[in-house]
Design an enzyme around this catalytic site. Structure first.
Site, PDB file in Angstrom:
ATOM      1  N   GLU A  50      -7.134   0.808  -4.298  1.00 47.84           N
ATOM      2  CA  GLU A  50      -7.047   0.654  -2.836  1.00 47.84           C
ATOM      3  C   GLU A  50      -8.352   0.151  -2.203  1.00 47.84           C
ATOM      4  OE1 GLU A  50      -5.512   4.487  -1.741  1.00 47.84           O
ATOM      5  OE2 GLU A  50      -3.597   4.018  -2.677  1.00 47.84           O
ATOM      6  N   ASP A  93     -12.581   5.371   2.467  1.00 43.19           N
ATOM      7  CA  ASP A  93     -11.139   5.415   2.746  1.00 43.19           C
ATOM      8  C   ASP A  93     -10.654   6.860   2.783  1.00 43.19           C
ATOM      9  OD1 ASP A  93      -8.396   5.275   2.824  1.00 43.19           O
ATOM     10  OD2 ASP A  93      -8.165   4.085   1.013  1.00 43.19           O
ATOM     11  N   ASP A 132       0.885  -1.161   0.000  1.00 42.16           N
ATOM     12  CA  ASP A 132       0.000   0.000   0.000  1.00 42.16           C
ATOM     13  C   ASP A 132       0.925   1.213   0.000  1.00 42.16           C
ATOM     14  OD1 ASP A 132      -1.586   2.159   0.630  1.00 42.16           O
ATOM     15  OD2 ASP A 132      -2.211   1.414   2.603  1.00 42.16           O
ATOM     16  N   LYS A 163       2.758  11.486  -3.781  1.00 44.07           N
ATOM     17  CA  LYS A 163       1.668  10.788  -4.474  1.00 44.07           C
ATOM     18  C   LYS A 163       0.690  11.808  -5.059  1.00 44.07           C
ATOM     19  CE  LYS A 163      -1.541   7.036  -3.477  1.00 44.07           C
ATOM     20  NZ  LYS A 163      -1.971   6.127  -2.414  1.00 44.07           N
TER      21      LYS A 163
END
Ligand code: ADP
Ligand code: MG
Length: 614
Positions: free
Chosen positions: A177, A203, A11, A72
């Protein structure tokens, strides 16, 4: 395939990364060298070395301009992207515009200016995760499944693959994810039941927010819809608190902090900690000694104030949940479980708003919010390499396209071939024709995005179909087929139906996004860093070994009372030598391995014969 060695799930988070592996019929979350199960996605550069993970995070307050995090948010984006512009303003490290509008991170490493791409920084984090797994498993690791937000577009997914490639990993698959989290939820909750369930994965991490609705039974996980924001998460909540306190400080002390990266960095660290405290306390205090110009900073904040500062952001999250349900054409009552993933779902107000939205439904907290994604990725990695048990071997994941895909028409309109949220793998076809008389070739431009004007969307690639027989406009019949496989790799094929003549492009290969030269340069640098890290480790080991030897001799000198046993002049000489060796060690911190080794040999040849007599 089992002889390829273990396959891991990573992850790769904006803030934290986590790595897991399937071992002895279960998933193991792998602890890092600090014994921690999550590792900051952070890289720091200084005069002597490059640090990754916790070590990098720890030096952030001392060296904010060379501590890089949150990349990211940059990966696969252009520098001119308004979201990139917004981020770079907040960051203490510098991001500049490189060739082809690519954001470049500008740092000073070992006294030299260095420009890194987001792929390169991410590859350093991935290398760290790979090493954590290798240390734990005791064997080299090559294969990995890496996760990305469901909302990542083609270019962001590609860039993540490039990062994996530079770090020496064979990226088996890039998966969404929330889908990975759903697998973790499914393994815990579904094997006992055979009914189909609709599950909403919520999430909320450090930098991104993802919602997905999945329909799942024992072994099939089908994504129904996705929504979210690649720029919404814990860091934004931290920023709100930082801005609040900076204003407070400026009001009280009449000092402008806005250009002081170090003060802002220390404030951010303190605010993040306070935010965590406020998840289980009703109030907390921020205290920073010698904060600015010798002034200490101390201030209280209540949970209610924190909530007020962020209420609009929390509400945005709920708005995305609503949109996700609408896209899936589902009523909220048809959701069986709402699953919380990501560190920021620990915020009580977020939980409360979500629970209220679902009319008081209990939220599912049975899976670990920090580990579920790596867990699911590792299951998928085992599944793809044939290493799991029969239970997971049957697992089938159906993802969806995050954005619409289509062809640009002559008037710049976007002709959508694969609409957003289409389940993949998929095949879709559409008919096209010529727009001029006697036109013998057509250029197809493949775009991704939701805007009606193609040029407002992202151009993925283009190709030409030629040798079309001359005819009046509109006569030729050209079939365009979009094929997306389970990896999200898109192949677009155009066929002239009269002649059978065909041309196609494959979008989503590793070299599409960066030139071969650029990738080669990054590979070289990664190798250079690896060698330098190894050299540095040897250096530390040699220095430690010398240091241990000197201190052991000193301990022996005093414990065996050599001062009394030896002739006075010899004892004095040995004591002085030990003292000067300690001073020498203090002065020589960063020198060659062989200098330490030779020094140790020299000292041993003089001291061992004396000390060993007693
Ligand atoms: P990402 O996937 O973006 O890397 P994570 O899911 O690891 O993010 O979540 C990290 C975020 O969660 C950080 O912003 C962190 O401050 C936040 N966080 C962690 N624990 C808590 C907590 N107890 N209360 C509020 N926020 C938290
Ligand atoms: Mg995450």
């Amino acid at each position: 395939m089992a002889d390829q060695g273990p396959a891991i799930g990573i992850d790769l988070g904006t803030t934290y990364s986590c790595v897991a592996v399937w071992q002895r019929d279960r998933i193991q979350i792998i602890p890092n060298d600090q014994g921690l199960r999550i590792t900051p996605s952070c890289v720091a550069f200084n005069d002597i070395e490059r640090l990754v993970g916790d070590a990098a995070m720890n030096v952030f307050p001392m060296n904010p301009a060379n501590t890089v995090f949150g990349v990211k948010r940059l990966i696969g984006r252009r520098f001119s992207d308004p979201l990139v512009q917004r981020d770079v303003k907040h960051w203490p490290f510098q991001v500049i515009c490189g060739a082809r509008d690519k954001p470049m991170i500008d740092v000073t490493s070992k006294g030299q200016k260095k420009k890194c791409t987001a792929e390169e920084i991410s590859s350093m984090v991935l290398t760290k995760m790979k090493e954590i797994a290798e240390d734990f498993l005791g064997v080299p690791v090559k294969n990995a499944v890496i996760t990305v937000p469901a909302y990542f577009n083609d270019s962001q997914r590609k860039a993540t693959r490039v990062a994996g490639y530079i770090s020496g990993l064979n990226v088996l698959r890039v998966i969404a994810e929330p889908t990975a989290a759903a697998v973790a939820y499914g393994l815990d909750n579904m094997f006992s039941s055979s009914e189909e369930k609709n599950v909403l994965i919520f999430d909320l991490g450090g930098g991104t927010f993802d919602v997905s609705i999945l329909a799942m039974d024992k072994s099939t996980f089908k994504v129904k819809s996705i929504a979210g924001d690649t720029h919404l998460g814990g860091e934004d909540f931290d920023s709100r608190m930082v801005n609040h306190f900076v204003k407070e400080f400026e009001r009280k002390h009449r000092k402008d902090l806005s250009n002081n990266a170090r003060a802002l960095g220390r404030m951010r660290t303190a605010c993040e900690k306070a935010k965590r405290n406020l998840s289980f306390m009703s109030h907390t205090t921020i205290a920073i000694d010698c904060f600015y110009d010798g002034v200490d900073f101390q201030c209280k904040i209540t949970r209610a104030k924190f909530e007020e500062l962020n209420m609009d952001l929390f509400e945005q999250c709920i708005g995305h949940v609503d949109k996700c349900l609408k896209d899936a054409e589902m009523d909220k009552k048809s959701i069986h479980d709402v699953v919380l993933v990501g560190g920021s779902t620990r915020i009580p107000k977020v939980q409360q708003l979500l629970q209220d939205f679902f009319d008081g439904k209990e939220l599912c907290k049975s899976i670990h919010p920090d580990e579920a994604i790596a867990y699911g990725a590792a299951v998928q990695a085992a599944n793809l390499t044939g290493q799991g048990n029969p239970e997971i071997q049957d697992l089938v994941l159906w993802d969806v396209t995050p954005l619409s895909l289509g062809i640009r028409e002559i008037n710049d309109s976007m002709s959508v071939v694969v609409p957003r949220n289409t389940t993949i793998p998929t095949k879709k076809e559409q008919g096209f024709t010529t727009t001029c008389d006697d036109q013998t070739s057509v250029t197809f431009q493949v775009y991704e995005g939701e805007r009606p004007k193609a040029s407002d969307n992202i151009l993925l690639d283009k190709f030409v179909l030629s040798e079309i027989p001359a005819a009046p406009r509109g006569v030729a019949k050209i079939n365009v087929r979009f094929d997306i496989d389970a990896n999200g790799i898109l192949t677009v094929t155009a066929t002239d139906r009269t002649t059978g003549n065909e041309n196609h492009i494959i979008i989503s290969n590793v070299t599409g996004i960066l030139s071969k030269d650029e990738i080669d340069r990054m590979l070289d640098e990664a190798e250079r860093f690896k060698l330098e890290d190894e050299e540095l480790k040897k250096n530390f080991d040699a220095k430690n070994s010398l240091e241990n030897y000197v201190y052991r001799t000193r301990a022996a000198f005093f414990s065996k009372n050599l001062a009394c046993e030896l002739p006075a002049s010899e004892a004095k000489k040995l004591e002085d030598e030990i003292k000067s060796a300690i001073e020498w060690l203090d002065e020589h911190k960063d020198i060659q391995v062989d200098v330490f080794e030779n020094k140790r040999k020299d000292l041993e040849s003089i001291w061992n014969p004396i000390v060993s007599k007693f």
